[in-house]
Design a protein around this motif. Structure first.
Motif, PDB file in Angstrom:
ATOM      1  N   ASN A  95     -44.709  -3.885 -79.402  1.00 21.26           N
ATOM      2  CA  ASN A  95     -44.369  -4.128 -80.804  1.00 21.26           C
ATOM      3  C   ASN A  95     -43.423  -5.321 -80.983  1.00 21.26           C
ATOM      4  O   ASN A  95     -42.979  -5.592 -82.099  1.00 21.26           O
ATOM      5  N   LEU A  96     -43.084  -5.998 -79.881  1.00 23.75           N
ATOM      6  CA  LEU A  96     -42.197  -7.153 -79.925  1.00 23.75           C
ATOM      7  C   LEU A  96     -42.843  -8.344 -79.228  1.00 23.75           C
ATOM      8  O   LEU A  96     -43.620  -8.183 -78.289  1.00 23.75           O
ATOM      9  N   VAL A  97     -42.456  -9.529 -79.673  1.00 21.67           N
ATOM     10  CA  VAL A  97     -42.860 -10.785 -79.011  1.00 21.67           C
ATOM     11  C   VAL A  97     -41.579 -11.432 -78.511  1.00 21.67           C
ATOM     12  O   VAL A  97     -40.671 -11.702 -79.297  1.00 21.67           O
ATOM     13  N   VAL A  98     -41.490 -11.642 -77.201  1.00 18.92           N
ATOM     14  CA  VAL A  98     -40.298 -12.219 -76.585  1.00 18.92           C
ATOM     15  C   VAL A  98     -40.664 -13.584 -76.011  1.00 18.92           C
ATOM     16  O   VAL A  98     -41.609 -13.712 -75.248  1.00 18.92           O
ATOM     17  N   SER A  99     -39.902 -14.603 -76.416  1.00 18.44           N
ATOM     18  CA  SER A  99     -40.125 -15.949 -75.864  1.00 18.44           C
ATOM     19  C   SER A  99     -38.781 -16.596 -75.547  1.00 18.44           C
ATOM     20  O   SER A  99     -37.764 -16.241 -76.114  1.00 18.44           O
ATOM     21  N   GLU A 100     -38.823 -17.526 -74.595  1.00 11.13           N
ATOM     22  CA  GLU A 100     -37.581 -18.237 -74.207  1.00 11.13           C
ATOM     23  C   GLU A 100     -37.500 -19.537 -74.949  1.00 11.13           C
ATOM     24  O   GLU A 100     -38.450 -20.152 -75.306  1.00 11.13           O
ATOM     25  N   ASP A 128     -30.532  -6.432 -67.333  1.00 21.44           N
ATOM     26  CA  ASP A 128     -31.865  -6.686 -66.787  1.00 21.44           C
ATOM     27  C   ASP A 128     -32.847  -5.604 -67.236  1.00 21.44           C
ATOM     28  O   ASP A 128     -34.000  -5.893 -67.546  1.00 21.44           O
ATOM     29  N   LYS A 129     -32.371  -4.367 -67.291  1.00 20.10           N
ATOM     30  CA  LYS A 129     -33.217  -3.248 -67.718  1.00 20.10           C
ATOM     31  C   LYS A 129     -33.627  -3.413 -69.184  1.00 20.10           C
ATOM     32  O   LYS A 129     -34.791  -3.203 -69.535  1.00 20.10           O
ATOM     33  N   GLN A 130     -32.677  -3.780 -70.049  1.00 19.84           N
ATOM     34  CA  GLN A 130     -32.996  -3.982 -71.467  1.00 19.84           C
ATOM     35  C   GLN A 130     -34.005  -5.112 -71.643  1.00 19.84           C
ATOM     36  O   GLN A 130     -34.953  -4.983 -72.424  1.00 19.84           O
ATOM     37  N   LEU A 131     -33.808  -6.207 -70.939  1.00 25.66           N
ATOM     38  CA  LEU A 131     -34.720  -7.335 -71.057  1.00 25.66           C
ATOM     39  C   LEU A 131     -36.129  -6.935 -70.629  1.00 25.66           C
ATOM     40  O   LEU A 131     -37.114  -7.269 -71.295  1.00 25.66           O
ATOM     41  N   ALA A 132     -36.241  -6.178 -69.552  1.00 26.19           N
ATOM     42  CA  ALA A 132     -37.546  -5.708 -69.096  1.00 26.19           C
ATOM     43  C   ALA A 132     -38.195  -4.798 -70.135  1.00 26.19           C
ATOM     44  O   ALA A 132     -39.400  -4.893 -70.397  1.00 26.19           O
ATOM     45  N   GLN A 133     -37.392  -3.921 -70.767  1.00 21.91           N
ATOM     46  CA  GLN A 133     -37.919  -3.030 -71.800  1.00 21.91           C
ATOM     47  C   GLN A 133     -38.416  -3.826 -73.007  1.00 21.91           C
ATOM     48  O   GLN A 133     -39.481  -3.523 -73.564  1.00 21.91           O
ATOM     49  N   LEU A 134     -37.660  -4.841 -73.406  1.00 19.09           N
ATOM     50  CA  LEU A 134     -38.052  -5.650 -74.557  1.00 19.09           C
ATOM     51  C   LEU A 134     -39.331  -6.429 -74.268  1.00 19.09           C
ATOM     52  O   LEU A 134     -40.232  -6.510 -75.112  1.00 19.09           O
ATOM     53  N   LYS A 135     -39.427  -6.997 -73.074  1.00 17.68           N
ATOM     54  CA  LYS A 135     -40.623  -7.761 -72.707  1.00 17.68           C
ATOM     55  C   LYS A 135     -41.850  -6.860 -72.600  1.00 17.68           C
ATOM     56  O   LYS A 135     -42.967  -7.296 -72.880  1.00 17.68           O
ATOM     57  N   ALA A 195     -26.571 -19.462 -70.109  1.00 17.89           N
ATOM     58  CA  ALA A 195     -27.351 -18.263 -70.408  1.00 17.89           C
ATOM     59  C   ALA A 195     -28.649 -18.635 -71.108  1.00 17.89           C
ATOM     60  O   ALA A 195     -28.683 -19.552 -71.927  1.00 17.89           O
ATOM     61  N   ARG A 196     -29.715 -17.940 -70.759  1.00 21.83           N
ATOM     62  CA  ARG A 196     -30.980 -18.138 -71.450  1.00 21.83           C
ATOM     63  C   ARG A 196     -30.881 -17.506 -72.828  1.00 21.83           C
ATOM     64  O   ARG A 196     -30.228 -16.484 -73.007  1.00 21.83           O
ATOM     65  N   VAL A 197     -31.557 -18.124 -73.780  1.00 19.67           N
ATOM     66  CA  VAL A 197     -31.609 -17.582 -75.130  1.00 19.67           C
ATOM     67  C   VAL A 197     -33.051 -17.196 -75.410  1.00 19.67           C
ATOM     68  O   VAL A 197     -33.962 -17.999 -75.228  1.00 19.67           O
ATOM     69  N   TYR A 198     -33.229 -15.961 -75.822  1.00 18.22           N
ATOM     70  CA  TYR A 198     -34.559 -15.440 -76.112  1.00 18.22           C
ATOM     71  C   TYR A 198     -34.728 -15.312 -77.620  1.00 18.22           C
ATOM     72  O   TYR A 198     -33.804 -14.896 -78.323  1.00 18.22           O
ATOM     73  N   THR A 199     -35.908 -15.648 -78.103  1.00 16.55           N
ATOM     74  CA  THR A 199     -36.269 -15.387 -79.484  1.00 16.55           C
ATOM     75  C   THR A 199     -37.178 -14.172 -79.459  1.00 16.55           C
ATOM     76  O   THR A 199     -38.209 -14.167 -78.782  1.00 16.55           O
ATOM     77  N   ILE A 200     -36.743 -13.132 -80.162  1.00 16.12           N
ATOM     78  CA  ILE A 200     -37.474 -11.864 -80.146  1.00 16.12           C
ATOM     79  C   ILE A 200     -37.840 -11.515 -81.578  1.00 16.12           C
ATOM     80  O   ILE A 200     -36.974 -11.469 -82.456  1.00 16.12           O
ATOM     81  N   SER A 201     -39.124 -11.291 -81.812  1.00 14.54           N
ATOM     82  CA  SER A 201     -39.590 -10.951 -83.158  1.00 14.54           C
ATOM     83  C   SER A 201     -40.484  -9.725 -83.111  1.00 14.54           C
ATOM     84  O   SER A 201     -41.178  -9.471 -82.119  1.00 14.54           O
ATOM     85  N   ALA A 202     -40.450  -8.972 -84.203  1.00 16.14           N
ATOM     86  CA  ALA A 202     -41.267  -7.777 -84.325  1.00 16.14           C
ATOM     87  C   ALA A 202     -42.669  -8.153 -84.786  1.00 16.14           C
ATOM     88  O   ALA A 202     -42.844  -9.079 -85.584  1.00 16.14           O
ATOM     89  N   VAL A 203     -43.652  -7.431 -84.291  1.00 21.07           N
ATOM     90  CA  VAL A 203     -45.025  -7.621 -84.746  1.00 21.07           C
ATOM     91  C   VAL A 203     -45.142  -7.125 -86.191  1.00 21.07           C
ATOM     92  O   VAL A 203     -45.739  -7.786 -87.042  1.00 21.07           O
ATOM     93  N   PHE A 206     -34.940  -5.954 -84.623  1.00 16.28           N
ATOM     94  CA  PHE A 206     -35.625  -7.233 -84.516  1.00 16.28           C
ATOM     95  C   PHE A 206     -36.510  -7.416 -85.744  1.00 16.28           C
ATOM     96  O   PHE A 206     -37.483  -6.680 -85.914  1.00 16.28           O
ATOM     97  N   PRO A 207     -36.179  -8.370 -86.611  1.00 14.95           N
ATOM     98  CA  PRO A 207     -37.003  -8.606 -87.795  1.00 14.95           C
ATOM     99  C   PRO A 207     -38.306  -9.321 -87.418  1.00 14.95           C
ATOM    100  O   PRO A 207     -38.413  -9.911 -86.338  1.00 14.95           O
ATOM    101  N   HIS A 208     -39.257  -9.270 -88.325  1.00 16.87           N
ATOM    102  CA  HIS A 208     -40.538  -9.954 -88.110  1.00 16.87           C
ATOM    103  C   HIS A 208     -40.317 -11.457 -87.933  1.00 16.87           C
ATOM    104  O   HIS A 208     -41.022 -12.104 -87.161  1.00 16.87           O
ATOM    105  N   GLU A 209     -39.326 -12.006 -88.623  1.00  9.49           N
ATOM    106  CA  GLU A 209     -39.011 -13.432 -88.546  1.00  9.49           C
ATOM    107  C   GLU A 209     -38.396 -13.805 -87.209  1.00  9.49           C
ATOM    108  O   GLU A 209     -38.340 -14.977 -86.848  1.00  9.49           O
ATOM    109  N   GLY A 210     -37.893 -12.822 -86.478  1.00  6.09           N
ATOM    110  CA  GLY A 210     -37.297 -13.054 -85.170  1.00  6.09           C
ATOM    111  C   GLY A 210     -35.792 -13.230 -85.228  1.00  6.09           C
ATOM    112  O   GLY A 210     -35.222 -13.507 -86.279  1.00  6.09           O
ATOM    113  N   ARG A 211     -35.173 -13.045 -84.102  1.00  5.69           N
ATOM    114  CA  ARG A 211     -33.737 -13.298 -83.942  1.00  5.69           C
ATOM    115  C   ARG A 211     -33.506 -13.792 -82.535  1.00  5.69           C
ATOM    116  O   ARG A 211     -34.254 -13.483 -81.610  1.00  5.69           O
TER     117      ARG A 211
END
Length: 80
Positions: A75-80, A64-71, A30-38, A50-55
């Motif tokens: 107000n969020l930064v999503v990285s793999e 798939d729908k949730q991932l698309a919404q997050l990306k 599974a891919r792991v995403y780091t998601i942080s709030a602006v 999602f904290p500013h520090e990321g999780r």
């Protein structure tokens, strides 16, 4: 009094067991995403905080729908 373990009883699955199962089934890990709030205060989306520090979030925990919404959320930064 402790109960004796019967032959064939299995211990609860661990995350390393689940990874081994994915490899046995020829599934990619599974891919792991780091998601942080602006915002420094953090941000909620898709029922998750999602904290500013990321999780880190496993791709297995998101549809798939949730991932698309997050990306798509500015107000969020999503990285793999």
């Amino acid at each position: 009094m402790a109960t004796a373990k019967k032959k064939g009883d299995k211990a609860p699955a661990t995350s390393s067991d689940k990874k081994a199962d994915n490899q046995d089934n020829n599934q990619p890990p599974a891919r792991v995403y780091t998601i942080s709030a602006v915002a420094e205060a953090g941000f909620y989306r898709c029922g998750l905080f999602f904290p500013h520090e990321g999780r880190q979030v496993s791709g297995d925990d998101l549809s798939d729908k949730q991932l698309a919404q997050l990306k798509a959320e500015p107000n969020l930064v999503v990285s793999e």
